[in-house]
Design an enzyme around this catalytic site. Sequence first.
Site, PDB file in Angstrom:
ATOM      1  N   ASP A 117       0.832  -1.218   0.000  1.00 17.48           N
ATOM      2  CA  ASP A 117       0.000   0.000   0.000  1.00 17.48           C
ATOM      3  C   ASP A 117       0.863   1.263   0.000  1.00 17.48           C
ATOM      4  OD1 ASP A 117       0.967   0.202   2.589  1.00 17.48           O
ATOM      5  OD2 ASP A 117      -1.010   0.375   3.538  1.00 17.48           O
ATOM      6  N   GLY A 121       6.482   1.746   2.133  1.00 19.29           N
ATOM      7  CA  GLY A 121       7.304   1.231   1.028  1.00 19.29           C
ATOM      8  C   GLY A 121       7.548   2.292  -0.028  1.00 19.29           C
ATOM      9  N   LEU A 158       4.899 -10.122   3.869  1.00 18.14           N
ATOM     10  CA  LEU A 158       5.703  -9.242   4.717  1.00 18.14           C
ATOM     11  C   LEU A 158       4.986  -7.941   5.066  1.00 18.14           C
ATOM     12  CD1 LEU A 158       7.849 -11.040   2.980  1.00 18.14           C
ATOM     13  CD2 LEU A 158       9.494  -9.413   3.871  1.00 18.14           C
ATOM     14  N   TYR A 226       2.139  -5.724  19.084  1.00 16.92           N
ATOM     15  CA  TYR A 226       2.752  -6.133  17.810  1.00 16.92           C
ATOM     16  C   TYR A 226       3.109  -7.626  17.826  1.00 16.92           C
ATOM     17  CZ  TYR A 226       6.592  -6.647  14.420  1.00 16.92           C
ATOM     18  OH  TYR A 226       7.422  -7.094  13.415  1.00 16.92           O
TER      19      TYR A 226
HETATM   20  N1  NAD Z   1      12.890  -5.209  10.417  1.00 15.41           N
HETATM   21  C1  NAD Z   1      12.934  -6.116  11.382  1.00 15.41           C
HETATM   22  O1  NAD Z   1      13.841  -6.140  12.202  1.00 15.41           O
HETATM   23  C2  NAD Z   1      11.849  -7.178  11.499  1.00 15.41           C
HETATM   24  C3  NAD Z   1      11.939  -8.103  12.541  1.00 15.41           C
HETATM   25  C4  NAD Z   1      10.961  -9.067  12.652  1.00 15.41           C
HETATM   26  C5  NAD Z   1       9.926  -9.132  11.734  1.00 15.41           C
HETATM   27  N2  NAD Z   1       9.862  -8.209  10.738  1.00 15.41           N
HETATM   28  C6  NAD Z   1       8.738  -8.304   9.790  1.00 15.41           C
HETATM   29  O2  NAD Z   1       9.238  -8.310   8.465  1.00 15.41           O
HETATM   30  C7  NAD Z   1       8.298  -7.659   7.601  1.00 15.41           C
HETATM   31  C8  NAD Z   1       8.985  -6.569   6.796  1.00 15.41           C
HETATM   32  O3  NAD Z   1       9.474  -5.584   7.692  1.00 15.41           O
HETATM   33  P1  NAD Z   1      10.391  -4.360   7.219  1.00 15.41           P
HETATM   34  O4  NAD Z   1      11.380  -4.111   8.291  1.00 15.41           O
HETATM   35  O5  NAD Z   1      10.859  -4.583   5.840  1.00 15.41           O
HETATM   36  O6  NAD Z   1       9.345  -3.171   7.277  1.00 15.41           O
HETATM   37  P2  NAD Z   1       8.873  -2.128   6.142  1.00 15.41           P
HETATM   38  O7  NAD Z   1       7.947  -1.163   6.823  1.00 15.41           O
HETATM   39  O8  NAD Z   1      10.031  -1.581   5.416  1.00 15.41           O
HETATM   40  O9  NAD Z   1       8.039  -3.068   5.167  1.00 15.41           O
HETATM   41  C9  NAD Z   1       6.671  -3.312   5.350  1.00 15.41           C
HETATM   42  C10 NAD Z   1       5.972  -2.994   4.052  1.00 15.41           C
HETATM   43  O10 NAD Z   1       4.587  -3.285   4.197  1.00 15.41           O
HETATM   44  C11 NAD Z   1       3.839  -2.253   3.586  1.00 15.41           C
HETATM   45  N3  NAD Z   1       2.538  -2.214   4.242  1.00 15.41           N
HETATM   46  C12 NAD Z   1       2.242  -1.783   5.480  1.00 15.41           C
HETATM   47  N4  NAD Z   1       0.931  -1.912   5.709  1.00 15.41           N
HETATM   48  C13 NAD Z   1       0.386  -2.439   4.591  1.00 15.41           C
HETATM   49  C14 NAD Z   1      -0.929  -2.804   4.200  1.00 15.41           C
HETATM   50  N5  NAD Z   1      -1.958  -2.621   5.030  1.00 15.41           N
HETATM   51  N6  NAD Z   1      -1.125  -3.327   2.972  1.00 15.41           N
HETATM   52  C15 NAD Z   1      -0.088  -3.505   2.104  1.00 15.41           C
HETATM   53  N7  NAD Z   1       1.177  -3.150   2.415  1.00 15.41           N
HETATM   54  C16 NAD Z   1       1.400  -2.637   3.645  1.00 15.41           C
HETATM   55  C17 NAD Z   1       4.650  -0.995   3.813  1.00 15.41           C
HETATM   56  O11 NAD Z   1       4.353   0.021   2.852  1.00 15.41           O
HETATM   57  C18 NAD Z   1       6.067  -1.515   3.658  1.00 15.41           C
HETATM   58  O12 NAD Z   1       6.517  -1.414   2.312  1.00 15.41           O
HETATM   59  C19 NAD Z   1       7.171  -7.174   8.483  1.00 15.41           C
HETATM   60  O13 NAD Z   1       6.139  -8.143   8.466  1.00 15.41           O
HETATM   61  C20 NAD Z   1       7.799  -7.121   9.856  1.00 15.41           C
HETATM   62  O14 NAD Z   1       6.841  -7.265  10.892  1.00 15.41           O
HETATM   63  C21 NAD Z   1      10.786  -7.227  10.596  1.00 15.41           C
END
Ligand code: NAD
Length: 397
Positions: A117, A121, A158, A226
């Site tokens: 969305d 991103g 993700l 979360y």
């Molecule tokens: N970064 C970390 O350390 C970490 C650790 C554990 C888990 N995670 C998980 O990994 C995944 C990716 O995390 P990240 O660090 O790349 O975060 P990020 O915010 O860069 O990526 C998440 C993406 O999801 C999109 N998004 C958010 N809500 C949305 C929706 N309702 N519909 C469609 N798209 C949506 C955002 O625009 C973004 O591009 C997530 O699920 C996060 O919970 C991340």
Amino acid sequence: MPVRFRYGSFTLEEKRVRLATAQGCPPLWVRLDRKIPYPVDQVRSITLLAEGARLFIKVTAEVPVATYPPGAEPDPDRTALRSSNMRILVTGGAGFIGSHLTDAFVAGGDEVTVLDDLSRGRPGRLDPSIALHKVSITDAPALRAVVESVRPELICHLAAQIDVRVSVDAPADDAVVNVVGTVNVLEAARAVGARVLFASTGGAIYGVDAPVPTSEDVLPGPEAPYGTAKYCAEQYLGLYNRLYGTRHAALRLANVYGPRQDPAGEAGVVGIFCGRAFRGERPTVFGDGHQTRDYVYVGDVADAFVAAARTDRPGVWNVGTGHETSVRELIDLLGHASGRDLDPEYVPARPGELQRSALANDSAARDLGWTPRTTVADGLAAVYAWVADGSPDRAGR
Ligand SMILES: NC(=O)c1ccc[n+]([C@@H]2O[C@H](COP(=O)([O-])OP(=O)(O)OC[C@H]3O[C@@H](n4cnc5c(N)ncnc54)[C@H](O)[C@@H]3O)[C@@H](O)[C@H]2O)c1
């Protein structure tokens, strides 16, 4: 939504490509804006994509998967992973981890589509040939329409609300995206028979009393909405496996860091510290700096997803290094990487923060053949170099 034309045969030249259909239509010459980055004998297929007035070609090649950190010499072990040409949808693919993951799949020869969305991103993080659908996972009909048009074999899920503090302030909003959104993804996947690989959390799912390093059989006890929502979403994956015989799986990620990361996520501290060090500012440390985390490099996380995608096993796996790194150690390593004398400013600890965290990764090593390869020192140096380079969106592949 892009329109796709598949071509049965093609002739590739440095700056142009000749496309011919199997039905004997006249061939089409397409002039390329840039050179195709693969040797001709590695190219397996070419698809022409038309999106509005823009035309792209998508090239699928059989090449070694990406190596990390950037600038590292190609690692012969990684050439073992070959094209499987899966159709994959990555939700949240325009995000930090998602964009690295799409690069890894594209390099492995898969056909990747992104749904995001764009709340956090950025399209600029994506290879220009990747089709991007700006849709929220909370909009079930729109999500399903995309999934039914793409018909992926695998959905890497993700997309998420990733900010722990936001989840504390607005737990219902967090649950709408992280629980209901995941159920929407599972339902859309069910409609087309796709497997789901879910990005769960290892850093925020285990409780304060969990032994360190923590293995998957320790009962989760999240300390914030979360982690509770991620655990609940995992339970839905397991339920679907029991109800429908699916092979969905979850990866519990430790504190992921690397180039392209916005400094607000679970492991934003690495990006924040690198930025402050580059600008000659003092890093701020909450508490005494002895608190530890398991920092895993984003390229290694992308490799873990690729390994899980290739195995087709259901399960829940920790994706971490198994090692604790304290904030003080992080600052020392950054001092070496930046060549600067960093003098941290200590402020009172934030309530509710875990004192120690690290994930045992034996299960992922045994079941997926995955182990992390990037040391914190090397990964930190890669992030510092990325920050010093102006933090470009497409860096660090
Ligand atoms: N970064 C970390 O350390 C970490 C650790 C554990 C888990 N995670 C998980 O990994 C995944 C990716 O995390 P990240 O660090 O790349 O975060 P990020 O915010 O860069 O990526 C998440 C993406 O999801 C999109 N998004 C958010 N809500 C949305 C929706 N309702 N519909 C469609 N798209 C949506 C955002 O625009 C973004 O591009 C997530 O699920 C996060 O919970 C991340």
